[in-house]
Design a protein around this motif. Structure first.
Motif, PDB file in Angstrom:
ATOM      1  N   TRP A   1       0.824  -1.214   0.000  1.00 18.17           N
ATOM      2  CA  TRP A   1       0.000   0.000   0.000  1.00 18.17           C
ATOM      3  C   TRP A   1       0.855   1.260   0.000  1.00 18.17           C
ATOM      4  CZ3 TRP A   1      -3.885  -2.265  -1.660  1.00 18.17           C
ATOM      5  CH2 TRP A   1      -4.420  -3.411  -1.069  1.00 18.17           C
TER       6      TRP A   1
ATOM      7  N   SER B   1       1.714   4.325  -1.571  1.00 16.88           N
ATOM      8  CA  SER B   1       1.053   5.128  -2.600  1.00 16.88           C
ATOM      9  C   SER B   1       2.066   5.632  -3.617  1.00 16.88           C
ATOM     10  CB  SER B   1       0.354   6.323  -1.968  1.00 16.88           C
ATOM     11  OG  SER B   1      -0.509   5.891  -0.970  1.00 16.88           O
TER      12      SER B   1
ATOM     13  N   LEU C   1      -6.592  -1.664  -8.343  1.00 13.65           N
ATOM     14  CA  LEU C   1      -7.722  -1.586  -7.401  1.00 13.65           C
ATOM     15  C   LEU C   1      -9.070  -1.733  -8.114  1.00 13.65           C
ATOM     16  CD1 LEU C   1      -6.744   1.340  -5.003  1.00 13.65           C
ATOM     17  CD2 LEU C   1      -6.241  -1.099  -4.813  1.00 13.65           C
TER      18      LEU C   1
ATOM     19  N   THR D   1     -13.928  10.381   6.972  1.00 11.26           N
ATOM     20  CA  THR D   1     -13.895   9.408   5.875  1.00 11.26           C
ATOM     21  C   THR D   1     -15.271   8.781   5.657  1.00 11.26           C
ATOM     22  OG1 THR D   1     -13.137   7.677   7.393  1.00 11.26           O
ATOM     23  CG2 THR D   1     -11.453   8.859   6.155  1.00 11.26           C
TER      24      THR D   1
ATOM     25  N   LYS E   1     -17.408   8.962   2.115  1.00  9.95           N
ATOM     26  CA  LYS E   1     -18.015   7.815   1.423  1.00  9.95           C
ATOM     27  C   LYS E   1     -19.500   8.090   1.151  1.00  9.95           C
ATOM     28  CE  LYS E   1     -16.794   4.448   4.208  1.00  9.95           C
ATOM     29  NZ  LYS E   1     -16.701   3.065   4.692  1.00  9.95           N
TER      30      LYS E   1
ATOM     31  N   ARG F   1     -12.772   4.659  -5.308  1.00 13.05           N
ATOM     32  CA  ARG F   1     -11.561   4.983  -4.549  1.00 13.05           C
ATOM     33  C   ARG F   1     -11.875   5.372  -3.103  1.00 13.05           C
ATOM     34  NH1 ARG F   1      -8.336   5.749  -1.533  1.00 13.05           N
ATOM     35  NH2 ARG F   1      -6.265   6.703  -1.639  1.00 13.05           N
TER      36      ARG F   1
ATOM     37  N   LYS G   1     -13.799   4.176  -1.088  1.00 13.31           N
ATOM     38  CA  LYS G   1     -13.997   3.039  -0.177  1.00 13.31           C
ATOM     39  C   LYS G   1     -12.735   2.724   0.613  1.00 13.31           C
ATOM     40  CE  LYS G   1     -18.109   2.845  -1.591  1.00 13.31           C
ATOM     41  NZ  LYS G   1     -18.943   3.836  -0.894  1.00 13.31           N
ATOM     42  N   ALA G   2     -11.587   3.151   0.089  1.00  8.29           N
ATOM     43  CA  ALA G   2     -10.332   2.930   0.833  1.00  8.29           C
ATOM     44  C   ALA G   2     -10.139   3.955   1.946  1.00  8.29           C
ATOM     45  CB  ALA G   2      -9.141   2.973  -0.119  1.00  8.29           C
ATOM     46  N   ASN G   3     -10.894   5.053   1.910  1.00 11.59           N
ATOM     47  CA  ASN G   3     -10.693   6.124   2.901  1.00 11.59           C
ATOM     48  C   ASN G   3     -10.789   5.619   4.328  1.00 11.59           C
ATOM     49  OD1 ASN G   3     -12.492   8.750   1.054  1.00 11.59           O
ATOM     50  ND2 ASN G   3     -10.472   7.847   0.735  1.00 11.59           N
TER      51      ASN G   3
ATOM     52  N   ILE H   1     -10.209   2.669   5.307  1.00 11.07           N
ATOM     53  CA  ILE H   1      -9.307   1.533   5.545  1.00 11.07           C
ATOM     54  C   ILE H   1      -7.881   2.048   5.744  1.00 11.07           C
ATOM     55  CG2 ILE H   1      -8.368  -0.612   4.592  1.00 11.07           C
ATOM     56  CD1 ILE H   1     -10.971  -0.802   2.879  1.00 11.07           C
ATOM     57  N   GLU H   2      -7.431   2.913   4.805  1.00  9.10           N
ATOM     58  CA  GLU H   2      -6.050   3.407   4.861  1.00  9.10           C
ATOM     59  C   GLU H   2      -5.851   4.338   6.052  1.00  9.10           C
ATOM     60  OE1 GLU H   2      -5.885   5.175   1.010  1.00  9.10           O
ATOM     61  OE2 GLU H   2      -7.631   6.407   1.419  1.00  9.10           O
TER      62      GLU H   2
ATOM     63  N   THR I   1      -8.209   1.786   9.977  1.00  8.45           N
ATOM     64  CA  THR I   1      -9.615   1.607   9.593  1.00  8.45           C
ATOM     65  C   THR I   1     -10.538   2.363  10.547  1.00  8.45           C
ATOM     66  OG1 THR I   1      -9.851  -0.332  11.001  1.00  8.45           O
ATOM     67  CG2 THR I   1      -9.141  -0.734   8.743  1.00  8.45           C
TER      68      THR I   1
END
Lengths: 395, 368
Positions: free
Chosen positions: A169, A171, A214, A332, A336, A367, A369-371, A373-374, A377
């Motif tokens: 991960w 970036s 992704l 986040t 979403k 994209r 949806k990763a907010n 998690i990264e 979580t």
């Protein structure tokens, strides 16, 4: 606030607005922006236009790529109030931010807090001028949310380290010039105590990257592999470690807090700074359910923006500590929701990978949806809040 | 704008209010009021007057302490924490603001001699523009006829600010609550406070009784409503924090299946979510106070934002409060139910979530 201060800020606003308006080239203004408009900088960066490059350089000249950093390190030394005005005027004049990078968001703040004077003088201006693009090497395959279980190891060879392991991960690792990474430098110490915050040139022999595709179809993240990578202990007198050896977790924690505040505050940029409500009004939405969801989102978004401001002010007065996990969690989740709503409002047109009406809304929606998690979580954030802020007992 | 962080003066005011109210008006006081059949405790109100709270928005030359809207919000928030009932909102915040805006004397508010009620609502939902109570011209004055409902402090008030429709338009009157033709009936609401239905049957008013200009009642009332909406938002925020504090305390002591229930992740994450909602609402409420003090003419969005957020957050806080307490949360003997009932009434008063969210949406150009 004293009237004198108000007057000075009003003058600053007029001056900076005039400068932006005179300086900003046509390519980076008066339209909505997408991910393709982000200027990342770096040795290998391909500018989207001459205007994008000229705008970055003009801002760097005035320190405005890092408005609040001290002038001696390439910043503009603006106060928070001035910085806010600068951003407001960019929004108002619909001009793109000159530079976005992990150097500005993360390494810079880490160096400002933990770096030596020499490290700051060397690395920070390279960031503000957009010369070096950094990436972040924290997570490792299999580690997930358990960030401190770093396995990538640097063996001490006297005047240098030999690094082996892999990161995931990371970036834009495939586009970065340097990486700042958490590396285990003492394998016998407890898990949080033997980690160092190390700076590594991505051109070093033994470093390789592999992009991860992704659900959005894009590959903003990579796996990064280190195979017998030789890292000097100092680069011509500059230590390759930020902060103390084996105390990298302190730097990482500081940065994670910073990152949480940043991700929590992100999102509005993707709709060109406009609120979802205004976007829907422009599209002439009349579906009562969509409108009522939009109203709630608008209320929550404004209140969240005020909360980011409030926390920044609180942070200046001695820190908010673990409560900043709230910003990451709430921001986040809200982002979403924002994209779910925009997708609903756009209907079948928004389902296209690229749409004339909505641009790249679909991949952006995916994209987001990763907010949560990264950077930890949502569930980890709720853990931090319940254990460390509310002090609810552990099992 | 001043930052959204409390100033030293504000911290001191909050500490003082907290210290006083904890001792003088814990939730027990509300229970005693209910048993005694009174809306509030006159002794507690007298002490608030003594401390300058009744005059928090009254100019100093009229005997007020003139501390401003942010300060009034802090007092309201602290009252919300232990569900203190008093005429503070209707008298010290709303009436004081209306009278001041119209250039009228408010010294009797600061001195505690006058308790004011605000009579605006006529139906079940807040809608000042829909006001139908008539003010017919009669001689040199007016005769008021019609009905008002959901009038806080309606039974104990000495004076009533009443919104009426005159030939020239909406007009605000400041009337004696014991005027001939004005009858009051107790409105028995779930929060056990003083509310009333008012009936006006040819109640006489003179030009002297008009607050501001005939036909421009909203000139004085609109700022007063904004002040009241901000303060009741602050009360709801304090109420949320009070209910949340009770709940987290309970999570740390109540044992089930041999362990403290606060160890259950299902409850921990809900508590952490509620904490987040309260933090976000705190910002909206502080912002409303700051805007009223610094840019009152532009404060509408900030106030509606605060009232929408605070109404919603308080609802969540009391629902989670009862649920996490389990059966005991349902009992009258336990205080949590008082929080739930007051939250519902305060969320409705002066405009509910939908009313204020729609105002935010209009201010943002989302809807016409």
């Amino acid at each position: 606030m004293a009237d004198g201060d108000k007057q000075a800020l009003a003058e600053f606003r007029a001056e900076i607005a005039d400068w932006i308006d005179r300086t900003a080239p046509p390519e980076i203004r008066d339209r909505d922006f997408s991910e393709d408009d982000i200027c990342w900088g770096g040795k290998r960066f391909v500018f989207a236009s001459d205007g994008q490059k000229a705008w970055m350089e003009a801002c760097a000249e005035r320190g405005l790529t890092a408005p609040m950093w001290p002038t001696e390190y390439g910043g503009a030394g603006l106060t928070r109030a001035q910085d806010k005005i600068f951003k407001e005027e960019l929004d108002r004049l619909r001009v793109k931010k000159p530079l976005d990078s992990f150097g500005l968001w993360m390494l810079g703040p880490a160096l400002l807090a933990f770096g030596t004077e020499d490290q700051k003088k060397h690395f920070l201006p390279q960031i503000t001028r957009g010369e070096i693009r950094w990436c972040q090497g924290y997570s490792e395959p299999g580690a997930g949310s358990d960030l401190a279980s770093v396995q990538t190891w640097a063996e001490d060879k006297g005047d240098h380290w030999v690094v082996n392991g892999s990161k995931i991960w990371t970036s834009y690792a495939d586009k970065a010039d340097w990486i700042f990474a958490l590396i285990r430098t003492d394998r016998d110490a407890p898990k949080h105590k033997g980690i160092s915050f190390m700076l590594i040139d991505m051109e070093s022999e033994g470093v390789s990257t592999k992009p991860i595709k992704l659900i959005s179809g894009k590959s903003p993240f990579c796996e990064t592999f280190f195979t017998n990578v030789k890292v000097p202990k100092d680069y011509d007198g500059l230590s390759s470690i930020v902060g103390e050896e084996n105390r990298g977790w302190d730097v990482a924690k500081h940065l994670l807090t910073h990152e949480r505040e940043m991700i929590g505050g992100g999102g509005s940029g993707l709709t060109g700074g406009r609120s979802v409500g205004t976007v829907l009004a422009d599209e002439g939405q009349s579906d009562p359910v969509i409108l009522s969801r939009a109203m709630k989102l608008e209320v929550d978004s404004i209140a969240m923006a005020l909360t980011l401001d409030r926390y920044k002010d609180l942070a200046k007065q001695g820190g908010v500590g673990n409560a900043s996990a709230m910003l990451k969690y709430y921001g986040t989740e809200l982002n979403k929701d924002r994209f779910e709503l925009l997708m609903s409002a756009g209907g079948s047109e928004a389902l296209k990978w690229e749409s004339d009406a909505h641009g790249t809304l679909a991949p952006e929606w995916l994209r987001t949806k990763a907010n949560s998690i990264e950077g930890g979580t949502s569930e980890v954030m709720l853990e931090i809040l319940s254990k460390r802020v509310l002090e609810l007992p552990a099992r | 704008m001043t930052t959204l962080v409390a100033t030293e003066d504000e911290v001191m005011l909050r500490d003082a209010a907290h210290g006083y109210l904890d001792g003088a008006a814990p939730v027990r006081n509300l229970r005693e009021n209910r048993e005694a059949g009174r809306g509030f405790d006159p002794k507690v109100w007298a002490e608030m007057v003594e401390m300058g709270w009744a005059g928090v928005l009254v100019p100093e030359d009229q005997g007020g302490s003139d501390m401003g809207f942010a300060a009034a919000n802090i007092l309201a928030e602290e009252m919300g924490r232990t569900l203190v009932s008093s005429p503070f909102l209707s008298t010290a915040v709303i009436a004081a603001t209306a009278l001041r805006k119209a250039g009228r004397d408010a010294s009797r508010i600061a001195s505690g001699e006058a308790i004011y009620a605000l009579a605006v609502d006529e139906g079940p939902k807040f809608d000042p523009d829909g006001c139908a109570l008539r003010a017919e011209a009669a001689g040199n004055g007016f005769k008021l006829s019609g009905a008002k409902t959901f009038v806080a402090e309606g039974m104990s008030a000495d004076r009533v600010l009443v919104l009426a429709r005159a030939h020239a338009g909406l007009t605000l009157f400041d009337l004696d609550a014991r005027a001939a033709g004005l009858s009051r009936e107790k409105m028995d609401l779930v929060d056990s406070r003083d509310h009333a239905d008012l009936t006006f049957d040819d109640v006489e008013a003179t030009g002297e009784d008009v607050v501001g200009e005939v036909g421009d009642g909203m000139g004085a009332l609109a700022p007063a409503l904004r002040a009241g909406q901000a303060a009741v938002s602050a009360e709801l925020l304090g109420l949320s924090a009070g209910a949340f504090g009770m709940t987290t305390d309970y999570l740390k002591e109540r044992k089930q299946f041999g362990v403290v229930i606060g160890t259950f992740q299902a409850l921990q994450h809900r508590a952490a979510h509620l904490f987040s909602e309260i933090e976000v609402t705190t910002s909206a409420v502080m912002n409303a106070g700051r805007m009223l003090d610094e840019a009152p003419d532009e404060a509408e969005l900030a106030v509606s934002l605060a009232k929408a957020r605070a109404s919603e957050t308080a609802g969540l806080a009391v629902r989670e409060g009862v649920q996490m307490h389990g059966g005991i949360g349902m009992t009258d003997e336990y205080d949590m139910g008082f929080y739930m009932k007051r939250a519902r009434v305060a969320a409705e008063w002066l405009g509910d979530y939908g009313y204020h969210a729609a105002r935010v949406a209009r201010a943002r150009g989302m809807v016409a």
